[in-house]
Each structure stands twice: as C-alpha cells, then as structure tokens.
Write a protein that holds these residues in place. Sequence first.
Motif, PDB file in Angstrom:
ATOM      1  N   ALA A  37      15.022 -34.526  -4.082  1.00  0.00           N
ATOM      2  CA  ALA A  37      15.669 -33.209  -4.711  1.00  0.00           C
ATOM      3  C   ALA A  37      14.753 -32.684  -5.407  1.00  0.00           C
ATOM      4  CB  ALA A  37      16.958 -33.857  -5.393  1.00  0.00           C
ATOM      5  N   ILE A  38      14.085 -33.160  -6.403  1.00  0.00           N
ATOM      6  CA  ILE A  38      12.984 -32.476  -7.029  1.00  0.00           C
ATOM      7  C   ILE A  38      12.081 -31.857  -6.211  1.00  0.00           C
ATOM      8  CG2 ILE A  38      11.274 -33.235  -8.793  1.00  0.00           C
ATOM      9  CD1 ILE A  38      13.328 -35.097 -10.096  1.00  0.00           C
ATOM     10  N   ASN A  39      11.339 -32.740  -5.397  1.00  0.00           N
ATOM     11  CA  ASN A  39      10.251 -32.166  -4.457  1.00  0.00           C
ATOM     12  C   ASN A  39      10.666 -30.842  -3.837  1.00  0.00           C
ATOM     13  OD1 ASN A  39       8.321 -33.913  -5.499  1.00  0.00           O
ATOM     14  ND2 ASN A  39       8.971 -35.427  -4.138  1.00  0.00           N
ATOM     15  N   ALA A  40      12.143 -31.009  -3.240  1.00  0.00           N
ATOM     16  CA  ALA A  40      12.582 -30.066  -2.542  1.00  0.00           C
ATOM     17  C   ALA A  40      13.077 -28.653  -3.200  1.00  0.00           C
ATOM     18  CB  ALA A  40      13.841 -30.637  -1.461  1.00  0.00           C
ATOM     19  N   HIS A  41      13.417 -28.865  -4.157  1.00  0.00           N
ATOM     20  CA  HIS A  41      14.179 -27.829  -5.098  1.00  0.00           C
ATOM     21  C   HIS A  41      13.890 -27.902  -6.243  1.00  0.00           C
ATOM     22  CE1 HIS A  41      16.871 -27.651  -1.254  1.00  0.00           C
ATOM     23  NE2 HIS A  41      17.189 -28.912  -1.721  1.00  0.00           N
ATOM     24  N   GLY A  42      12.982 -28.420  -7.004  1.00  0.00           N
ATOM     25  CA  GLY A  42      12.540 -28.389  -8.153  1.00  0.00           C
ATOM     26  C   GLY A  42      13.700 -29.383  -9.165  1.00  0.00           C
ATOM     27  N   LEU A  43      13.346 -29.423 -10.389  1.00  0.00           N
ATOM     28  CA  LEU A  43      14.281 -30.050 -11.231  1.00  0.00           C
ATOM     29  C   LEU A  43      15.277 -29.029 -12.082  1.00  0.00           C
ATOM     30  CD1 LEU A  43      15.082 -32.725 -13.134  1.00  0.00           C
ATOM     31  CD2 LEU A  43      13.539 -31.696 -14.956  1.00  0.00           C
ATOM     32  N   LEU A  44      16.690 -29.426 -11.818  1.00  0.00           N
ATOM     33  CA  LEU A  44      17.601 -28.759 -12.282  1.00  0.00           C
ATOM     34  C   LEU A  44      17.911 -29.103 -13.753  1.00  0.00           C
ATOM     35  CD1 LEU A  44      19.704 -26.321 -12.288  1.00  0.00           C
ATOM     36  CD2 LEU A  44      21.401 -27.919 -11.024  1.00  0.00           C
ATOM     37  N   LEU A  45      17.341 -28.509 -14.786  1.00  0.00           N
ATOM     38  CA  LEU A  45      17.505 -28.540 -16.214  1.00  0.00           C
ATOM     39  C   LEU A  45      18.787 -27.912 -16.734  1.00  0.00           C
ATOM     40  CD1 LEU A  45      16.403 -30.066 -18.760  1.00  0.00           C
ATOM     41  CD2 LEU A  45      14.880 -27.950 -19.039  1.00  0.00           C
ATOM     42  N   ASP A  46      19.917 -28.488 -16.959  1.00  0.00           N
ATOM     43  CA  ASP A  46      20.984 -27.861 -17.370  1.00  0.00           C
ATOM     44  C   ASP A  46      21.346 -28.080 -18.916  1.00  0.00           C
ATOM     45  OD1 ASP A  46      23.664 -27.085 -17.732  1.00  0.00           O
ATOM     46  OD2 ASP A  46      24.507 -28.237 -16.202  1.00  0.00           O
ATOM     47  N   THR A  47      20.988 -27.434 -19.637  1.00  0.00           N
ATOM     48  CA  THR A  47      20.892 -27.628 -21.348  1.00  0.00           C
ATOM     49  C   THR A  47      21.912 -26.632 -22.019  1.00  0.00           C
ATOM     50  OG1 THR A  47      19.142 -26.094 -22.176  1.00  0.00           O
ATOM     51  CG2 THR A  47      18.643 -28.556 -21.230  1.00  0.00           C
TER      52      THR A  47
END
Length: 303
Positions: A37-47
């Motif tokens: 998921a990280i390689n395909a779409h980046g890290l989703l950072l939800d803060t």
Amino acid sequence: MQIAVVGAGAVGCYYGGLLLRAGHDVTFIGRQPHVDAINAHGLLLDTKTFNGRLPAIAATDATALAPPDLVLVCVKSADTEQAGRALAGRLRPETSVLSLQNGVDNAPRLATVTGHAVIPVVVYVGSEMAGPGHVRHHGGGDLAIGPSAASQALAQTLEAAGVRTTIADDIDKTLWSKLIINCAFNALSAVAGISYGPILEVEGTRNVVTSAVQEAVSVARASGVSIGDDLLAHILNIPAIMPNQMSSTAQDLARGKPSEIDFLNGYVVRKGAELGIATPTNHAMQVMVKLAERGKAMSARRT
C-alpha cells in the motif's frame, strides 16, 4: 537524514510519517500489505492536524537497506532479535538506533544482536493502523529518550518534526513506569474488549489494578529502579484522561495477532520469580490474555 523504520505498524508509521513530512528520507520495513500500500499509494498519515498521503518507500526486509543515519526499531518485543539480526552489518558507527518498543529490555537485547549501541525510548502515543498503509493518530505523541552523545541532536530532529521529546536521565525509571502502566490496563482492556474509560467502573477492578501495580513496583524496586509512591494515583487516573484508548494488547487480540503480554505482565512475573517476589495478579493477567489468544486461534481454525 536517511531514516529506516523497522516495524511499519502504528508506532513506526506515525513517527516515521512525521519525519517523512518534515523532509527526511524515510524507508519503512514492514509486512506485505502495508508495504504494498505504501509503495503504491504512499503512507496515509491521519493525525489531529494533518490528513494526507506522503510518498514513501517500503520493503519487507532490510537486506536492500542503505546504511541509514537513524533507525527507529518499532517491532513487537518478540521480534526484537529477528530485527537485530536483519540490521547487523548494515549500520555505520555513527548510525543512531532507537528502540521505540514496549517493555524494559529491548534496547540491550538489540544491542547484543547488532553489536551496536541502542538508545531506549519510551513512547506515549495512541495510534492504530486503520488499514494497509494508513496510520491513524488518536492522541499523545511525546517521546522520552535515553541519554547518549547523540540524544540532544536527535531530540532536536524529532522536535522539528512535531514530536515533543525529552531526554530522560533516569531512563530505567521511565521505562519501568510505562511498563507498570501497561501491566495495570493492557490485559484488562484486551480481555474485556473495552477502552480504558469504563474499566474502573466495574466493582473490584480498582483492587485488581492496585494489586498488579504494587507487585510490579516491588519487582522494579528490587531490580534497583526507584519508582515513586505517586505512580499508583497517576495510574488510577488514566481511565479518566484517556477514556477512549484501547490498549495495544486489545488491538492485537482484535486483529488475531500475537500480543506482547509475555513482555509486559509476563516480564514482571519472570523477574519476580528471579527475585523471589510473588506476582499472582500479574500472572493471572498474563494467563487470561494467553487464554484469549488461544480462543481466538481456535475460532479462526474452525472458520
């Protein structure tokens, strides 16, 4: 700064994400679903203050890892030696290695395997992996790091990334205090499947928590760690200030993952046995979680 996060879970992705957003070059080492998921779409950072995808690199092992400037080790305690073996030979003398793990003995265990100095870190954050490559922050985020020649510079780097960081001169006391907090609530939250808020509302629970804390404090003090008399009062107030927090052990059970209970209450039990200190409440909590894990595993096999 070249940074490697070993253990791309809730803790690793949260702090790695903040460092990534601050402009550092971060590589995440984790399990296949998160890596893909990280390689395909980046890290989703939800803060609380940011929700977005950050371009990132991830891998399932450290074999292709270039020697980093900083390593954040965020794996479960049972995986400490495995992570250390993966890092061995890939660290430069000036590489800083931080152990952001539950328990009190991960840093020396890592140092033994890697042959490299490891700085222990105490983590105060509520976060979860809400999906593959998606880390959700619930609250907190402070770090306390052990003293070393590099600690001041590391604290400045973390502060610049939005992580409030202190250098704890008595890191053993800080580690044990966090462990005792975990011993008080992790197992109860996990077995009941509830957040901290309602725990003390059940008759008798306050006595159970008090007993577990007193046992752990006795073990800590017998181990040469000075724990203040005010820790119990602080612990009993935690459900009021963190009512919606589910323990990491509860999250592990809910996902059918092995918990760290053997390195929390179980560590107190083992250390107590070495020191001749009885720890029946902590032992009962450890066994309850092990039974819950067994039940989860049997249910999964039946389905």
